[in-house]
Structures are given as C-alpha cells and as structure tokens.
Design a protein around this motif. Structure first.
Motif, short mmCIF file in Angstrom:
data_model
loop_
_atom_site.label_atom_id
_atom_site.label_comp_id
_atom_site.label_asym_id
_atom_site.label_seq_id
_atom_site.Cartn_x
_atom_site.Cartn_y
_atom_site.Cartn_z
N ALA A 82 0.83 -1.08 -0.08
CA ALA A 82 -0.07 0.15 0.06
C ALA A 82 0.85 1.29 0.02
O ALA A 82 0.52 2.41 -0.65
N ALA A 83 1.79 1.07 0.78
CA ALA A 83 2.87 2.32 0.89
C ALA A 83 3.44 2.72 -0.67
O ALA A 83 3.45 3.96 -0.96
N VAL A 86 0.84 4.30 -2.74
CA VAL A 86 0.39 5.71 -2.46
C VAL A 86 1.67 6.52 -3.16
O VAL A 86 1.26 7.33 -3.59
N THR A 92 -6.30 7.82 -1.50
CA THR A 92 -7.86 7.67 -1.26
C THR A 92 -8.37 8.32 -0.21
O THR A 92 -7.99 8.84 0.81
N GLU A 107 -2.67 17.97 11.94
CA GLU A 107 -2.06 16.35 12.09
C GLU A 107 -2.51 15.45 11.22
O GLU A 107 -1.92 14.73 10.37
N GLN A 110 -1.03 16.45 7.83
CA GLN A 110 0.40 15.98 7.75
C GLN A 110 0.65 14.50 7.45
O GLN A 110 1.45 14.32 6.66
N ILE A 111 -0.46 13.74 8.07
CA ILE A 111 -0.33 12.21 7.82
C ILE A 111 -0.67 12.07 6.36
O ILE A 111 -0.01 11.12 5.69
N GLY A 112 -1.40 12.56 5.65
CA GLY A 112 -1.70 12.69 4.46
C GLY A 112 -0.40 12.84 3.37
O GLY A 112 -0.32 11.91 2.32
N TYR A 114 2.48 11.72 4.27
CA TYR A 114 3.48 11.09 5.07
C TYR A 114 4.39 10.42 4.12
O TYR A 114 5.66 10.44 4.07
N ILE A 115 3.95 10.05 2.84
CA ILE A 115 4.86 9.23 1.93
C ILE A 115 5.99 10.01 1.08
O ILE A 115 6.87 9.43 0.74
N LYS A 117 8.11 12.01 2.73
CA LYS A 117 9.08 12.11 3.55
C LYS A 117 9.68 13.34 3.76
O LYS A 117 10.72 13.64 4.13
N LEU A 120 7.99 18.16 8.86
CA LEU A 120 6.77 18.78 9.26
C LEU A 120 6.46 19.93 8.88
O LEU A 120 5.62 20.49 8.25
N ARG A 160 -6.82 15.55 3.29
CA ARG A 160 -5.75 14.73 3.57
C ARG A 160 -5.15 13.83 2.36
O ARG A 160 -4.10 13.59 2.07
#
Lengths: 247, 351
Positions: A82-83, A86, A92, A107, A110-112, A114-115, A117, A120, A160
């Motif tokens: 999945a990673a 994405v 999604t 937050e 921010q997670i959205g 994530y990939i 890298k 923040l 996100r």
C-alpha cells in the motif's frame, strides 16, 4: 479501446484487467476490467455488496488480488505494498469519512503527506493550499478531527488525500450520510479537484449525482461488471436505471 | 527481633514477591528512620519537625524510576495500538538478565545491555504473535508474563543453583547533583537510570508530538486501516512500538536488580509492570502526566517503606499494600472516563 488524443495513442492512467479477489473462500470480484484515463472522472456504481469497496481496496493494495492485473501509469502495482502504491500517486478518501479522530485537523493533513517524507514544517505551504480549498478547516486547525461535523470531516478526509499530491484520487462514497446541500458542495469540490488535473475514480450509490459529473461509468453487480458507458448513456438508459441504479 | 531483621528474614526464607518490595534501598539508612521516628513521636507539629520527612523524597524518586521506564515503554507500544500486558514479564526477565550479564562480565553496563536485550526478545514474541499473526493482544501478553515467571525461576536455579535469589553483583553507578544545592538535597543520590528516565520522558514527549515518527505511531493507534491507506506500514510501526516497550521495561527490570538491589529475587517485579499499565491509563497516555503519576506512586511506595521503619503495630504486609490500594482508589474514584488510542487492542490485518 484506447482514447485518441491528438492522434497519439495514450496509455491509460489506471488499467485493471480481469481482476479476481477473494475474501477467504468467498469470491468477491469476478473478472473486473476497467480503466481510468488521465484527467478523467470515472464512477463505479452498484448497490451494497456489489464489490465497489473491494475494487478500491484491491487498487490500493489493502486487499490482495487472487489473479488479474492492475497497472498504473504503465507499471504493474498489484504486487506492491500500500505504501508503494500511495507513493506511485494513488490516494484515497476512505468510506464513511474515516479521519483520525484524536489527531488535530492539521496533524490529519500532515499524515496525508506522509509518503513524501518531507519534514513537518516544510508541509506548511501545501497545508495552506488545502485551507484555501476548505476555509472551515483552517478555523479548526488545532481541533481534534473527531469534533468536526460530518461535512467538515469529509472535507478533512479529502484534504488529507490531496496532501499526497495524487495523480489518481479514489473516493469511496463521499456523499454518504451528508445533507443534500453538502452533497452538492462536495461534488462541486470533486469537479474543482478534477479541473486541476487529478483523475478521480468515484464509488457511489448516489448514481444520479455521480453520473452527472462523471465522463464514464461502470455498473457492478455481485462482483461482475454488467454495464459500461459514458455518463450520459448510463444516466438516460431506462434499462440500466431500473435494473441497476434502483430508480 | 526488630522489624528490619524480621523483614530481611522474610526475604531470605520466602523469596516472596511482596517481600522484595520491602527491600531497603540505599537511600534510607538508620539515620533517616530515626529522624522520622522523632517526627512521629513529637507532639508539636512544627516546621522543624516537618523538615525531618525530607529524606522521604529521595526514596520516592528512587521508587518511581522503574515505573517511569516501564510506563513510558508501555506508551510506545500502546500509542501504536498494541496493549502490552507483558510489561511485567519483560521487566522480570530484564531484571534477571541484568544480573546474569553483570555476574559473568563484572560490568553492570553489560548487564544493563543484557537486560534491554532480554526485554526486546520477549517483546518480539508479543510482536510476532499479536501484530503479525493477529492473536489477541491480551492473551499473548499474559503468555509472555507466564513465560517470564517460569523462565526466570528456571534460569535462576540452573545458573546460580539456589532457590529464591541470586548472589550479589556490582551495581550501576549513582550520581548526585552536588553543585545544585536545593535539588541535590531533594534528589539525594540517585542511580544514573533516574536521570536517564527523566530525559526519556522529555524525549518521548517531543518524539510523540513533534516528529513524523510520532505522528505515524499515533495514526497507527488511532486507525490502522486509514493509516495504511495513507501509505504507512502499520506492521513496521507497531513492531517498533512493541520492541521499544520491551527495551525500556527490560531496563526497568535492570533498575530493580542492578540499582535498587544488587541481586535478583524471584518475582521481584511484584506487580510493578501492572502498576505501569495503570499509570498509563491514569496519565492518559501522555509522557509528562505519566511522569507525575509515577512520582505519586513512588511516594506511596516510599511511604509504605518508611512507615515500616517506625514501631507501629500495623503489620508490614498492610503497608506494602498501600501502592496497590492507591491504584484501585485512584483508578476507581479520582479519574473519570479516559480515552485510550481509538484502536488500542485491535489487531490489524491487511486482508
């Protein structure tokens, strides 16, 4: 069928060939084939249990395909994690507005991303773009996601997903449980996102709304594709409307 | 027979789990007990008398260290969504591994490393069973605890030959903050692990709230399914959380055997791993809250030990119950609803 664009044959953005997926011993998807071109809105229709969400999860690698092929921008993705998927450019908006309820709005955004890298603080300009799209989220940036209203949570879920800068956005029933006015607003935003160049694969039970903004549509029934056509064709076909769209 | 002698006799004869709690630590000597005696017998409640309970504080800090380490360890695991009932077992095996490592190397630092390794190995069992195989986290945590009790008892007998306790080994160094007048008086001589524990809490706070790693941990604990759809490897982050909790609770165990005492006593953790779990709930899974709650429990434990030093007619066993009774009361009465990470305890499987 390959859509011709200025006479040059183009590879579809997403292409699924003969996808078969099982949950345990139960076959959920029976040889699904579909494709999404760049910049298109395509909708996937069907009643509960037709296999719409499973198709979405298969694309995202959250459910492993039993057989068949999924290609994204010419690259096979059905064996990726999945990673990796994405990272390849598919994001999604999950079913029923699943946001992180205890994390703040910011937050969640921010997670959205994530990939990618990125650190923040360096995400801030991108977050501002999302706030421009959804000013309500900016007002509530420090609030826990779970304290938002249903509509705001849906906006957050969309925001996100956009943080991943996807080429293809999968949306699982974005209109579910929202008031008609909010549904209109969400569909307006979907079109707005699409105009900025993101292809969208939309899973919907609200067939009328979905077909009115989609270029093409597929109809799923108990795991098989039973109809396929342009939005207009599906919308105006008596047969399809009565048989599959429950109108 | 004096109470103190009775107590040490109790430990020798039974090696009982509660007896280990009664072990007199370095910081409370005859002198402080005398001071306290004076305080309680003195009729007038004056400021001068009050100052004689000051020695209670270094003891309270010392008693809170294993709880801080284990509870912070538990925080790493539980924030990623894995309940770690096995903290107790990981502490216990850390305590024994610390002694074995020090016994053979004559270096308590190597003992500490062995304790961390032992905690990680038990944590690996929890991670494989509950994260990879999706077995109920509570069940595999209990299995880890039972395994640790059997394993430490067996190894203790196999290696050192005796029942109940190991020979004494060298302890980890103690540090006093001499240059700072008030603070050094308040803290007294503390093991180096005390300072590590305080730094750990600060680092953990920063890590959880301000870094990508912390965000990832929280996302996996809140909703692993959505976290996966955002491209987070839920399995990897949950392994990280569980193994960190193993390392830190192994270290907590080493504190008991290499800093508080200098030997291993069978079942010497005496429920501290479970108190650490209660601390997590009381501290609402937040590092600084956890630190405060641990200091509170440390104070309760220190008080229990102090009151034993005085010739009271209360049996020692009742005083040793004090921290546990406090846990029940505080859990039941003082705090209302707490909100754990939303998907705590739920296994995640990519279908």
């Amino acid at each position: 069928m390959v859509i011709k664009n200025n006479g040059i044959k183009k590879l579809p953005l997403l292409e699924i060939n003969n996808l078969i997926t099982y949950y345990g011993l139960i076959q959920i998807l029976k040889e699904i084939s579909l494709r999404v071109e760049e910049g298109e809105i395509v909708c996937l229709l069907g009643s509960n249990g037709a296999g719409k969400s499973t198709t979405m999860k298969s694309i995202l690698g959250l459910v492993r395909a039993h057989s068949g092929e999924i290609n994204f921008r010419g690259q096979r993705i059905d064996n990726l994690s999945a990673a990796q998927i994405v990272a390849a450019g598919i994001a999604t908006v999950p079913e029923s507005r699943r946001i992180f309820p205890r994390l703040s709005v910011e937050e969640n955004l921010q997670i959205g991303a994530y990939i990618h890298k990125a650190s923040l603080p360096s995400l801030q300009p991108q977050i501002e773009q999302i706030y421009n799209l959804f000013p309500r989220l900016k007002e509530r940036r420090r609030q826990a996601g779970g304290t938002l209203s249903g509509g705001e949570q849906q906006m957050l879920a969309i925001g996100r997903a956009l943080m991943a800068k996807p080429k293809l956005l999968l949306m699982d029933e974005p209109s579910m449980g929202l008031s008609p006015a909010l549904v209109d607003k969400i569909f307006e935003i979907i079109q707005q996102i699409n105009r900025s160049g993101t292809a969208i694969l939309l899973v919907e039970q609200n067939a009328h709304m979905a077909l009115s903004i989609a270029r093409r549509g597929y109809v799923l029934q108990t795991g098989s594709l039973v109809a396929h056509g342009t939005g207009d064709e599906l919308l105006h076909s008596e047969e399809i409307r009565s048989a599959y769209l429950g109108e | 027979m004096s109470l103190r002698a009775k107590r040490s006799n109790l430990i020798r004869t039974h090696g009982d789990c509660f007896a280990s709690l009664a072990m007199t630590p370095q910081v409370s000597d005859e002198n402080t007990t005398k001071k306290l005696n004076n305080f309680f017998n003195g009729k007038k409640f004056t400021l001068e008398n009050l100052s004689s309970i000051w020695p209670l504080f270094p003891l309270a800090f010392a008693k809170s260290v294993p709880l801080i380490l284990a509870a912070t360890g538990g925080l790493y695991s539980e924030r990623t969504g894995v309940v770690n009932i096995g903290l107790e077992g990981m502490m216990l095996s850390g305590a024994l591994a610390g002694i074995i490592g020090t016994y053979y190397s004559h270096n308590p630092w190597i003992g500490l490393a062995a304790a961390i390794a032992a905690g990680i190995i038990l944590a690996l069992i929890l991670a494989v069973t509950s994260v990879s195989l999706g077995i109920n986290q509570i069940v595999s945590g209990i299995a880890v605890n039972i395994l640790a009790i059997g394993l430490t008892g067996g190894l203790l007998f196999k290696i050192f030959g005796g029942y109940g306790s190991s020979p004494s080994v060298e302890k980890l160094p103690q540090v006093s903050l001499h240059p700072i007048p008030l603070l050094s008086e308040l803290l007294g001589n503390q093991s180096i692990l005390f300072y590590f524990a305080v730094i750990l809490v600060i680092v953990t706070f920063f890590l959880i709230n301000n870094t990508r790693l912390g965000l990832r941990m929280r996302a996996a604990g809140e909703d692993p399914g959505v976290a996966a759809s955002c491209g987070i490897n839920v399995f990897r982050i949950r392994y990280f959380g569980v193994l960190m909790s193993g390392a830190l609770s192994g270290m907590a165990g080493a504190y008991l055997s290499l800093a508080d005492l200098s030997q291993f006593v069978e079942r010497m953790t005496a429920g501290r791993g479970f108190i650490a779990l209660a601390v997590l709930i009381l501290g609402r899974w937040k590092p600084f809250n956890i630190l405060l709650v641990c200091l509170f429990f440390g104070l309760a434990e220190a008080l229990a030990e102090f009151l034993q030093g005085i010739e009271l007619t209360i049996p020692a066993q009742f005083l040793l119950m004090l921290p546990f009774i406090l846990t029940l009361f505080v859990m039941g009465g003082l705090i209302g609803e707490t909100k754990p990470p939303a998907c705590l305890g739920k296994s995640y499987q990519a279908e």
